[in-house]
Every structure is written in C-alpha cells, then in structure tokens.
Design an enzyme around this catalytic site. Sequence first.
Site, PDB file in Angstrom:
ATOM      1  N   ARG A 178       0.841  -1.199   0.000  1.00  0.00           N
ATOM      2  CA  ARG A 178       0.000   0.000   0.000  1.00  0.00           C
ATOM      3  C   ARG A 178       0.875   1.248   0.000  1.00  0.00           C
ATOM      4  O   ARG A 178       0.546   2.246  -0.641  1.00  0.00           O
ATOM      5  CB  ARG A 178      -0.951  -0.014   1.195  1.00  0.00           C
ATOM      6  CG  ARG A 178      -2.059  -1.057   1.068  1.00  0.00           C
ATOM      7  CD  ARG A 178      -3.032  -0.996   2.214  1.00  0.00           C
ATOM      8  NE  ARG A 178      -3.690   0.299   2.307  1.00  0.00           N
ATOM      9  CZ  ARG A 178      -4.282   0.766   3.390  1.00  0.00           C
ATOM     10  NH1 ARG A 178      -4.266   0.047   4.509  1.00  0.00           N
ATOM     11  NH2 ARG A 178      -4.873   1.942   3.396  1.00  0.00           N
ATOM     12  N   CYS A 237      -0.942   6.184   8.816  1.00  0.00           N
ATOM     13  CA  CYS A 237      -1.278   4.905   8.184  1.00  0.00           C
ATOM     14  C   CYS A 237      -2.387   5.174   7.185  1.00  0.00           C
ATOM     15  O   CYS A 237      -2.384   6.206   6.516  1.00  0.00           O
ATOM     16  CB  CYS A 237      -1.672   3.873   9.229  1.00  0.00           C
ATOM     17  SG  CYS A 237      -3.065   4.382  10.270  1.00  0.00           S
TER      18      CYS A 237
END
Length: 283
Positions: A178, A237
């Site tokens: 990611r 995040c």
Amino acid sequence: MPDKDSSELTLPPVVDAAWVREHREGLVLVDVRWFLDGRSGYDAYLAGHLPGAVWADVDTVLSAPPNETDGRHPLPDPADFARALGTLGIGDGTTVVAYDADGGPYAARLVWLLRRTGRVAALLDGGLAGWPDDTETGGVTLPEARMTPVEWPKEAVRSADEVAAGDAVVLDARAGERYSGESVLPTDIRSGHIPGARSAPWSANITADGLFATPGQLRAHYEELGVREGSEVIVYCGSGVTACHDLLALERAGITGAALYPGSWSAWSADLSRPVATGREPG
C-alpha cells in the site's frame, strides 16, 4: 470493576497473558476487533472473547464520523469518547488492557488514546490468538462509570501542513504494497505514500511467533528508519488507526514524543493539492 489501586499502576505499553491473569480483578479487558475486509468485529467478539471483556467499536467509539478533510477515522471528540467509554464501564482510574484478533493493530488505537491522555492502558501481547486460556461467548455489560473528558494533547498530533513541512521523520505504518501504491483500497482516492515518508509497516513490530519484538529489537528497527534520539517523528497509516501500533512500539523501544497524523493517507490522498510518491523508496 477495577480496584481503587489500579489507577496507581504504571504500565508499559504491552503486557503478556501472565500479567493479565495475575491482575485480572483490577482490569477492564476490551476487545477491539475490526476487520479491513468488512467482517463484523462485534460478531467475532460474540462468538468468542476473553472472559469478561467488553467490545469497543473502532468506527464509533474510537473515531468521529468520517469526512473528506479529516479522513476515515478522525480522532473522536473528547467528550464523546469519554461518554462512550463510561458506558462500557471504563472510568477515571480504570486500568484497561485491550486486544484484537492478533498483534494489536486496532486495539493499539484505544491504548494510545488512553495513554496520551494520562490513563493506564496496555496492549495484550499476541492478542486473542496468543491467549492460552478459555474464552467465553456472548456480550458482556459492566456497570457504567464516569470518565472525565481530556483534550487530545497538542504535542501528540500533527496536521497535514506539519507533515508537509519536512522537518520530521515521517513513518508510514501501512503494508509495504500500500505504501508503494501496488495495492489500493477502494476507499482511497489515490495510491502511494506521502513524499519523504519511510515504510514502517506495523507488522514489522511483531515477531514470527506473533508477539511484540523486544525493546532492543524495536529500537534497532526504528534507528534503521532514521529515528534518532531527539528526532521529531510523525506516524501515519491509512486512517490513523494502525499508526498507533508504531507509536506504541516506539514507546516500548524507549523512543518518546512521536506524534500521530490522524487524517493519514485517507485525508492526504483526498486533498488533490498534496503531492504523492509511489514505489518502494521515500521519493
């Protein structure tokens, strides 16, 4: 309910099952299971949880409603947070041990929020997967408690502009694919990472046996990522949840003062004026 001395305990950010057994009568256990794939954390809790544990919802108890400016999991309003925890039986002076399905990526949010507002809280090392004793099914209701709202400390959070200033070591707690942009969540506006951020997936804090790395191992890991004594560190995040795992790992390593960018990638990527980097390097 916790005994009157529980608030005097000074807890490290992570405790093991043996510690929980020894102090069980003075704790509130909190199940914070949540699944990125959309499965119900509450259903998983009802099917089996630590004896006496209550369940806290990441989306409604540990977060304010999502919005484009603040991302998918904004920090909850302090009064709403205190009220919701009080309903669960967590009040002033309560000692909390939280866990989720495994290494603590979602339970870390609750623990970090509590610790940064002066509460006594820790993660259960290994989570439910590492609990060696019996579990129980069904829901648990504790008597309501009174928790006094406490504002989020200014030094504990950073804005997108402060991240963009480039004065800090910025760590990305998402999975490597990611970070690189190879894997994209359907909810993400764009893929990649904040330019200059280093990849620091929360899973790197956990060893092959599912337990937290030692403080020395964690310190060496974060030093490799450029964190030094006195460094300003900002962690993000996808939406400000699993970043708290890195924040607790840094604390376990003896590295204090790291801050959370709450909006994280969900807010940064939605702001088309913000630059994006891709690939395995900071950019």
